[in-house]
Design an enzyme around this catalytic site. Structure first.
Site, PDB file in Angstrom:
ATOM      1  CG  ASP A  32      13.859  88.251 -16.515  1.00 55.75           C
ATOM      2  OD1 ASP A  32      12.870  87.912 -15.749  1.00 55.75           O
ATOM      3  OD2 ASP A  32      14.011  87.725 -17.626  1.00 55.75           O
ATOM      4  CD  GLU A  33      17.798  86.009  -9.808  1.00 53.00           C
ATOM      5  OE1 GLU A  33      18.494  85.016  -9.403  1.00 53.00           O
ATOM      6  OE2 GLU A  33      18.455  87.210  -9.187  1.00 53.00           O
ATOM      7  CE1 TYR A  34      14.555  83.452  -7.006  1.00 52.23           C
ATOM      8  CE2 TYR A  34      14.901  85.784  -6.711  1.00 52.23           C
ATOM      9  CZ  TYR A  34      15.347  84.471  -6.651  1.00 52.23           C
ATOM     10  OH  TYR A  34      16.216  83.996  -6.127  1.00 52.23           O
TER      11      TYR A  34
END
Length: 313
Positions: A173-175
Site C-alpha cells: 500500500d504505497e503511492y
C-alpha cells in the site's frame, strides 16, 4: 542502529500501458472469469532446513528467472523460496469511479510469457507472487467505498492469479496518494473486505503483506480481524529489523529486510543471523538483478541454511 532505507524503484508504478489496462478493465466490467491456467506441479526440490527466503524482482529492468539461478552449495536446495513480480498496480477509472488492476508493459510481458518466465521457477519449487502497488491515482486498498467495490477488485486479483497460474498476491500500500482524482481517504472497512473476499476466492493461494501504508494498520473491522488470512508479512525498510505489527506466528514474519547490492553484506549476515536466533521464519530481499550476486546471496544463506550459494549463469 540501522538507518531505514526505502529505495524501491518507482517505474513499475509509473510506466503505463493503455492496452493492458483496457484488457483488464474490460474483463472486470463484463464479469467474465479468466480462463484458468494452473501452475504445473513442481518437481521435488532438494530439501533444505531454515526460514523461507523471498526475492522481489523489478521486472521493468530484470528477469524473474534470476531467482532460480541461485542454489545452495550443500544439498542443492533453492536459495530463494518465493519470487515476487514487482509490480502490478491498482489504478482508478475517473469515468466509472472504480479501481481496476493494471499491468504495465513489462509486467504484462512476464505474465504473457508465463511458460518461459514463471513456470521454470515453479517447476523448480519456487512460489511466484504478484505484488500490487498504488499508482498515484487515488485508488488504494484502504479506500474502497463499499464491500461490493472491494469484492469486485478482489475478483480481478483472483482472476489474474488463475489466468496466469500464479501462486498468490502481495499487497503493497504505497503511492496510492489517497484523495487524488476526488477519491476518498482511507477507511476502516475497505482492506478487511478486500482481504476477506480474496481469501474466499483463493483459499489455497498465498496472500502476503508488505507492512506499510494505511491498509497495513487497518486489519480489523466490525469484529472481523483478517490477520490470520495472510500467509506472510514483512518489514518494508531495507537494512533494518522491524517486526511487522500483525498477529501472525513468528514462522510467518520477516522482521529483516535487505536490498541486494545496497545493504552491506555484514548487515545482510547480521539480520539473517538474528532471524535464526530469534526464531523468525521468513527473510525478505529486494531487487535481485542479473549480475552475479553470489557473494550477496551467500551472506544470508550461510546464516539461514549453513551453506554458501552458487549461481548457474
Amino acid at each position: 542502529m540501522f538507518t531505514p532505507v526505502r529505495r524501491r524503484v518507482r517505474t513499475a508504478a509509473l510506466a503505463l500501458s493503455a492496452a493492458a489496462a483496457l484488457v483488464l478493465g474490460s474483463t472486470a466490467a463484463s464479469g467474465a472469469s479468466a480462463t484458468p491456467s494452473p501452475a504445473p506441479a513442481p518437481a521435488p526440490a532438494p530439501v533444505k532446513q531454515g526460514p523461507t527466503s523471498v526475492a522481489y524482482v523489478e521486472v521493468n529492468n530484470n528477469s524473474m528467472l534470476n531467482v532460480g539461478k541461485y542454489t545452495l552449495a550443500d544439498g542443492g536446495g533453492n536459495a530463494f523460496d518465493v519470487a515476487v513480480i514487482f509490480a502490478a498496480n491498482i489504478n482508478y477509472d475517473t469515468g466509472t469511479k472504480t479501481a481496476y488492476l493494471h499491468f504495465n508493459e513489462n509486467v504484462q510481458r512476464v505474465l504473457d510469457n508465463a511458460v518461459t518466465q514463471i513456470r521454470p521457477l515453479q517447476q523448480q519449487g519456487i512460489k511466484v507472487l504478484l505484488s500490487v502497488l498504488g499508482n498515484h491515482q487515488g485508488a488504494g486498498f484502504a479506500n474502497f467505498p463499499s464491500q461490493q467495490a472491494a469484492s469486485a477488485f478482489a475478483k480481478q486479483l483472483s482472476d489474474a492469479v488463475a489466468k496466469y497460474g500464479l501462486d498468490g498476491v502481495d499487497f503493497d500500500d504505497e503511492y496510492a496518494e489517497y484523495g487524488n482524482n476526488g477519491t476518498a481517504q482511507p477507511n476502516d472497512s475497505s482492506f478487511v473486505h478486500l482481504v476477506t473476499a480474496l481469501r474466499a476466492n483463493m483459499p489455497d493461494k498465498i496472500i502476503s503483506l508488505y507492512n506499510i501504508g494505511p491498509a497495513a494498520s487497518r486489519l480489523s473491522y466490525g469484529g472481523v480481524d483478517v490477520s490470520d488470512k495472510f500467509d506472510y508479512a514483512w518489514n518494508p525498510y531495507y537494512g533494518t529489523w522491524q517486526v511487522p505489527g500483525i498477529a501472525l506466528p513468528k514462522a510467518q514474519l520477516s522482521p529483516a529486510a535487505v536490498e541486494i547490492g545496497r545493504t552491506s553484506r555484514s548487515t545482510v549476515a547480521d539480520l539473517a543471523r538474528r532471524t535464526v536466533d530469534e526464531g523468525y521464519g521468513v527473510y525478505l530481499t529486494y531487487n535481485l538483478d542479473g549480475g552475479d550476486r553470489t557473494a550477496d546471496v551467500s551472506a544470508f544463506t550461510r546464516e539461514l541454511y549453513g551453506s554458501e550459494a552458487v549461481r548457474t549463469p
